[in-house]
Scaffold this motif. Structure first.
Motif: not given
Length: 236
Positions: A14, A17, A80, A101-102, A104, A148, A195-196, A198-199, A206
C-alpha cells in the motif's frame, strides 16, 4: 508549487502504491511506517499534507492530530475499513476526509488536490469489493489493478512482486494468530492484507480475506484462506 506530503502507512504494498500515485501529481512524498517515524519527520520538516493510516503498529493514526507541529496542516486518513460508523468516527476525530482502500490513483490525486488547494472537502469513499464466492473469482484481475494504477503495467508488475514477497509472512502471521485464538491480531493482519489485495487485483484472495475477517474463529474460512493464499503464491 509542488506539495510536500507525509505518508504514514505500515503495509509496504500500500505504501508503494500511494507513494507512486502521489508523486505522479507531481508531489514530494516522505513515506514512513509508524507513528514514531512520523513524529521524527514532522519535528524537522513542514508538510502541506499528511496522509495517515488509521491503524498503525504503534497506535491509532488519529494520535498525530494532537501533535503541536500540525499547526493547521491538512490531514487525510486512509483505511481499509468501510463501515460508515468507523468512517464517521475518523472524521469526528479531526481528519479532513477519509479515503477507503483500495482506491484508484485518480481518487487519491483528487483528494490531495482538494486538500492542498483548500477546496471544499469531498467524500472519496470507495466501495469495497463484493464478497462473492471465492471459487467464482479469478486469482488476478488485471483490469482492476491497471485501473488502480492508471494503466501502468510496469507499476502493476512491481507491486505484485512486492505483494508476493510479503504474502508468505502475512499468511503465517494470520495462521499463528488463529492457532493462538488471538482474533484481534488476526483481524489487524487481515485488514492490512485486504487493502493490498485490492491494489494488485488479487480478487480470489481478497474474497477469502473478507470472509475470514468476518468470521475469524471459523476453521472453514481459515482453510479457504490458506488454500487460496497458496494458489496465489503458486500462480507466479
Amino acid at each position: 508549487m509542488t506539495p510536500r506530503i507525509l505518508l504514514v502507512e505500515d503495509d509496504p504494498v500500500t505504501r508503494a502504491f500511494l507513494t507512486a500515485a502521489a508523486e505522479a501529481l507531481p508531489a514530494r512524498v516522505d513515506a514512513v511506517d509508524c507513528l514514531a517515524a512520523a513524529r521524527d519527520r514532522i519535528r524537522t520538516q513542514t508538510y502541506d499534507l499528511w496522509l495517515v493510516d488509521a491503524n498503525l503498529p504503534d497506535g491509532q493514526g488519529a494520535m498525530l492530530l494532537e501533535e503541536p507541529q500540525r499547526q493547521g496542516t491538512a490531514v487525510l486518513a486512509h483505511t481499509a475499513a468501510c463501515e460508515q460508523d468507523t468512517l464517521a468516527r475518523l472524521r469526528e476525530a479531526g481528519f479532513a476526509d477519509v479515503l477507503v482502500k483500495p482506491l484508484t490513483a485518480t481518487a487519491l490525486q483528487a483528494a490531495i488536490r482538494s486538500a492542498t488547494a483548500n477546496d471544499e472537502a469531498s467524500s472519496f469513499d470507495v466501495a469495497m469489493p463484493a464478497n462473492d464466492q471465492a471459487g467464482a473469482l479469478p486469482l488476478w484481475d488485471d483490469a482492476k489493478a491497471l485501473t488502480a494504477l492508471n494503466g501502468q503495467r510496469a507499476h502493476v508488475d512491481a507491486l505484485r512482486g512486492l505483494f508476493l514477497e510479503e504474502l508468505p509472512a502475512t499468511r503465517d502471521t494470520i495462521a499463528a494468530a488463529a492457532h493462538d485464538r488471538d482474533l484481534d491480531a488476526m483481524r489487524a493482519s487481515l485488514h492490512r492484507l485486504r487493502a493490498s489485495c485490492g491494489f494488485v487485483g488479487a480478487m480470489r484472495l481478497d474474497a477469502t480475506v473478507a470472509v475470514l475477517h468476518g468470521a475469524p474463529d471459523s476453521p472453514e474460512a481459515l482453510a479457504d484462506f490458506l488454500a487460496v493464499a497458496q494458489d496465489t503464491l503458486s500462480s507466479r
